[in-house]
Each structure stands twice: as structure tokens, then as C-alpha cells.
Write an enzyme that holds these catalytic residues in place. Sequence first.
Site, PDB file in Angstrom:
ATOM      1  N   LYS A  41      20.394  51.867  80.592  1.00  0.00           N
ATOM      2  CA  LYS A  41      20.636  51.227  81.890  1.00  0.00           C
ATOM      3  C   LYS A  41      21.892  50.365  81.809  1.00  0.00           C
ATOM      4  O   LYS A  41      22.389  50.050  80.730  1.00  0.00           O
ATOM      5  CB  LYS A  41      19.434  50.363  82.274  1.00  0.00           C
ATOM      6  CG  LYS A  41      19.191  49.186  81.347  1.00  0.00           C
ATOM      7  CD  LYS A  41      18.045  48.314  81.823  1.00  0.00           C
ATOM      8  CE  LYS A  41      17.844  47.120  80.897  1.00  0.00           C
ATOM      9  NZ  LYS A  41      16.825  46.181  81.402  1.00  0.00           N
ATOM     10  N   TYR A 275      43.982  25.715  83.871  1.00  0.00           N
ATOM     11  CA  TYR A 275      43.595  24.976  85.067  1.00  0.00           C
ATOM     12  C   TYR A 275      42.851  23.684  84.726  1.00  0.00           C
ATOM     13  O   TYR A 275      41.971  23.653  83.867  1.00  0.00           O
ATOM     14  CB  TYR A 275      42.692  25.830  85.954  1.00  0.00           C
ATOM     15  CG  TYR A 275      43.384  27.015  86.577  1.00  0.00           C
ATOM     16  CD1 TYR A 275      44.493  26.835  87.395  1.00  0.00           C
ATOM     17  CD2 TYR A 275      42.908  28.311  86.361  1.00  0.00           C
ATOM     18  CE1 TYR A 275      45.119  27.924  87.979  1.00  0.00           C
ATOM     19  CE2 TYR A 275      43.534  29.407  86.940  1.00  0.00           C
ATOM     20  CZ  TYR A 275      44.639  29.215  87.748  1.00  0.00           C
ATOM     21  OH  TYR A 275      45.266  30.291  88.326  1.00  0.00           O
TER      22      TYR A 275
END
Length: 383
Positions: A41, A275
Site C-alpha cells: 500500500k 526563513y
Amino acid sequence: MTETPQPRRARAEIDLGALRANVRTLRARVAPHVQVMAVVKADAYGHGAVPCARAALEAGATWLGTATPHEALALRAAGLTEPRILCWLWTPGDPWAEGVEAGLDMTVSGMWALREVVEAARQTGLRARIQLKADTGLGRNGCQPADWPELVGEALKAEAQGLVRITGVWSHFACADEPGHPSVPAQLDVFRTMLDYAEKAGVEPEVRHIANSPATLTLPEAHFDLVRPGIAMYGVSPDPVLVGPSAAFGLRPVMSLKASVALVKHVPGGHGVSYGHHYTTPGETTLGLIPVGYADGIPRHASGRGPVLVGGRVRTVAGRVAMDQFVVDLGGDTPEPGAEAVLFGPGDGGEPTAQDWAEAADTIAYEIVTRIGARVPRVYVGE
């Protein structure tokens, strides 16, 4: 033959030889009659569903497992027409008819799902393969014990009409990654009770199963007819502390995440980085730019903490991880642009592991490997 050039910006190297070895190791941990379902999956936990499914089958897995029907149908479309594929996460209106036609084993956890799969069988004129899932205590998908008699009874009626074949009864553990947790034997007891009810009512399942990766590794009494290794197949421990490190079970990590250093530059002390300037250089140093970021699956929560091997030394993410890039403080070292940065791998060469990144980001290693995005090409080795 010419060698395929390696992607320069970044790549996730997937060692299919390691995956095959892991499947063989897991196969050896269970009794000869117990089958192995390779859970692929979420694009095989980020490793690539089709190549990993094929490698797992080559190594002895006999079933494949997916969450969504679209994942299962994609495997069939890729040519994996022979193995049994169990798909367990269905929603109303999903492609039940396509699932019937593709010969999928489709999980039924409630009456609405049984009604939709029966209607799909009528539409296609084919008998649907279904597996009944019991909620033995996890509290997610699965049928509650109080509703079990109705679901079993109606499924048996549909089977008697030739519309479905009940191929399995199964469940899922909540705390198998915590050996000794009281919920584990409690769930086993509930599973045995619900299974006994179904079989006495007339269900003759091909497979009965409840064991995920940690139960496959540590709980032989839960193996029944089939085990469903997921993260363990990719060489990552479900919990390196409580269950044990993957190496203790003979498992090797399959994915290595690598990038090329995009820029190296000298900066003075007191220079802000990324940042918010959450990191400021403590003195004159060199900075290295690593051209992957949270858009590629690098967890922003690992800002200031994520480890990276560059130039033979493990560095730490300096400042915030940005969308496409982050910075490491090289401490005055000057590797050439294009030098390899290893974010994680098996750890053999001193590089960090996915577990190291999980700890840096306050998460689990499952999330680290699964979140690596499609912008990072998968390069397969050991084919």
C-alpha cells in the site's frame, strides 16, 4: 550496454536485493504452512509498488496487500494478474465491479459494503471474492462483535446464492508493536471467538490472519494461515526500542535517500540561515545547500535537527527546512558542488537512518519513507 545516468538533484535508491532478502527472512520466521502477504500500500511505503511487489513475489510472498482499490487495480494493470491481492479500504461508490472483474479479494466490514459487492457481482455475472474483517479492539475498520452475526449470516446467504465466496476472516492489532501490552492477548481472544462463530455458522475461509509486521516478528501464536508484513519488509523496525532494531531480525533497510550538494559558500559569523533566521552561524564557516525540501517529503519538523552525511561527516540541518531546499553548516569544510549528501540509508557507511530522521522529527520511520514525494525519482538496484 550503457549505464543509466543517476539523477543529480536527488534520488531514492531502492535495493530490491535487500527487499528480497527481507522477504526470505520473514518467510523463515513463520511455519511452512503460513503464507506471506507483501503489503505494498501507499506505493509500497514510498518504495514503488510494482517493482517491490514483483521482488517480493520472487522471494516467496504469495499474496499482495493494498489499502485502496485503485492501488490494487493498478497492480493488475501492471501485469500482476496471478497473485491474490487483498484490498481493505473501500468507501461507498468505489469500483466494486472492477474489483470483481480483476479477481481482487475485497474486504467487507459492514452491511453497506456487502450490499455493494453483491450488486457488483450481479452486474458482472461473476462471483466476488470477499474477506470479512472483524474489529477485535483497534476501533478503526472492521465489524463490531455485536454486528458480526448479521454480517456473517448475510454473507453466507450471498455465498449460497453464488454471488460471493468468503475467502478470509481477518483483523488488525492496535498495539502489537508494544510486546506485552494487554490489548494483544485480548484482541487474539476476540479474534478467535469471532472466527469460531463464523466457522460454526458455515464460513470456510481460505485464510485467517491478524499478524502485521510486529506480530510477524514477535508473536508466533498470531500467525494463523497468513502474515502481513509491511514496514518490516522494507527493513525498518516497527519500533526499534520495544520490538527491537531491524538488524536484530536480519532485516536491512531498502531505501537510501541521496541528493547532490547544490552550492557551497563561505559566510561570516552571525549570518542568518533560512526563513526566520532560527539559525545564525556561530563564526566564520561554510554552508552547503541541499536541494530537497518539504515538497519532496523532508519533514519541516526536523528543522535544526535532521542529520545528513556530507563529506564523510554527519551534519545537521541549519535553520528551517524550506519547500525545495535546506542548508547544512559544513564547519569550514568545502566539498565540491555535486558532492553526495546522504540523508538516510542502511547506516553501514555512517550515514543516518530513517529512524534517525524519525527521532529528529518526532514521528515514526514509517512516515519518513512513505512521505518521500514523486519529485524524487526512484532508482532501483539489485534487480
